[in-house]
Design an enzyme around this catalytic site. Sequence first.
Site, PDB file in Angstrom:
ATOM      1  N   ASP A   1       0.846  -1.181   0.000  1.00  0.00           N
ATOM      2  CA  ASP A   1       0.000   0.000   0.000  1.00  0.00           C
ATOM      3  C   ASP A   1       0.889   1.242   0.000  1.00  0.00           C
ATOM      4  O   ASP A   1       1.603   1.505   0.962  1.00  0.00           O
ATOM      5  CB  ASP A   1      -0.891  -0.021   1.247  1.00  0.00           C
ATOM      6  CG  ASP A   1      -1.865   1.138   1.307  1.00  0.00           C
ATOM      7  OD1 ASP A   1      -1.758   2.062   0.479  1.00  0.00           O
ATOM      8  OD2 ASP A   1      -2.732   1.127   2.210  1.00  0.00           O
TER       9      ASP A   1
ATOM     10  N   TYR B   1     -11.132  14.505  -5.181  1.00  0.00           N
ATOM     11  CA  TYR B   1     -10.177  14.135  -6.238  1.00  0.00           C
ATOM     12  C   TYR B   1      -9.474  15.372  -6.796  1.00  0.00           C
ATOM     13  O   TYR B   1      -8.256  15.382  -6.993  1.00  0.00           O
ATOM     14  CB  TYR B   1     -10.946  13.398  -7.329  1.00  0.00           C
ATOM     15  CG  TYR B   1     -10.138  12.947  -8.518  1.00  0.00           C
ATOM     16  CD1 TYR B   1      -9.272  11.864  -8.424  1.00  0.00           C
ATOM     17  CD2 TYR B   1     -10.272  13.577  -9.753  1.00  0.00           C
ATOM     18  CE1 TYR B   1      -8.551  11.435  -9.528  1.00  0.00           C
ATOM     19  CE2 TYR B   1      -9.564  13.156 -10.858  1.00  0.00           C
ATOM     20  CZ  TYR B   1      -8.696  12.085 -10.743  1.00  0.00           C
ATOM     21  OH  TYR B   1      -7.976  11.665 -11.836  1.00  0.00           O
TER      22      TYR B   1
ATOM     23  N   LYS C   1      -5.467  16.069  -6.630  1.00  0.00           N
ATOM     24  CA  LYS C   1      -4.686  16.211  -7.846  1.00  0.00           C
ATOM     25  C   LYS C   1      -4.043  17.593  -7.948  1.00  0.00           C
ATOM     26  O   LYS C   1      -2.945  17.736  -8.522  1.00  0.00           O
ATOM     27  CB  LYS C   1      -5.556  15.928  -9.062  1.00  0.00           C
ATOM     28  CG  LYS C   1      -5.975  14.468  -9.198  1.00  0.00           C
ATOM     29  CD  LYS C   1      -4.769  13.541  -9.267  1.00  0.00           C
ATOM     30  CE  LYS C   1      -5.146  12.129  -9.688  1.00  0.00           C
ATOM     31  NZ  LYS C   1      -3.961  11.224  -9.723  1.00  0.00           N
TER      32      LYS C   1
ATOM     33  N   THR D   1     -10.191   4.713 -18.143  1.00  0.00           N
ATOM     34  CA  THR D   1      -9.736   3.814 -17.089  1.00  0.00           C
ATOM     35  C   THR D   1     -10.943   3.409 -16.248  1.00  0.00           C
ATOM     36  O   THR D   1     -12.064   3.843 -16.502  1.00  0.00           O
ATOM     37  CB  THR D   1      -8.701   4.502 -16.170  1.00  0.00           C
ATOM     38  OG1 THR D   1      -9.367   5.520 -15.396  1.00  0.00           O
ATOM     39  CG2 THR D   1      -7.581   5.135 -16.982  1.00  0.00           C
TER      40      THR D   1
END
Length: 301
Positions: free
Chosen positions: A73, A171, A175, A205
């Site tokens: 991880d 997110y 990012k 993806t």
Amino acid sequence: MDGICDGRVVIVTGAGRGIGREHALEFARQGAKVVVNDLGTGREGAGRSSAPALEVVEEIHDLGGRAVANSDDVSDWGGAARLVKMALSAFGRLDVLVNNAGFVRDRMLVSMTEQEWDDVIRVHLKGHFLPLRHAAAHWRERSKAGDAVDARVINTSSGAGLLGSVGQANYSAAKAGIAALTQVAAAELGRYGVTANAVAPAARTRMTEEVFAATMARPEEGFDAMDPANVAPLVVWLGSAGSRHVTGRVFEVEGGAISLADGWRHGPRADRGTRWDPAEVGDAVTGLLARAADPEPVYGA
């Protein structure tokens, strides 16, 4: 296998599927030895399996390349340390770190839970920092020992991190943090022979399969603009010796297009020479906005 990364040792996180898998395969085609890291979780981050990483390793072996699988991880301090140590024990060196691992838990701001926020920030942002931290410590040690280090870090940001994305506050924030982390790493690690850059890819993806459900293929050309393999050539070049003059940059890549993202810069300025009176600030801001370019729209707005 000969190529632009011949003999280099590369770690790719999140390399069991999608964009990361294509990175690992292309690095192998270009002569690199690859540590294929993947936790093997589901799209929402549940479960663990070594199968995805092992499958990519087998593909690399079938190509005639060398690779090992790792299922640590990367958002865990010890796991990230073991990942770097595996590269050193398996191949004797480390030249390139590609941070790619991540998942999404999309939700509008007013509906997002604390856990959904924490999980995405942990996997993306912390999951970039920790492998970078351990790799950087290794490269600094080598540099101080007198070795000629020529190392690369390639991080994975996103258009959401550069411009924001409706329904992806966690997110987007992670990012954006990765883009800033990349700039700091470039500034701090250059003295040790390390460059740091980031890519903001647009590709199909598991994280984007709903967004790109309708493929952007061009039938007349036989070109799938959303194929995750389109991202790998830029990343592999950034991992090569030939990219040593490029650092602190964020590249957007989509289909056959590569662009250089131009981030925050100092813009128009109004200097009163002393403290502002609140009543005068409005006119000053209006003047600044009139002289500035309009911001790019947030995705989904």
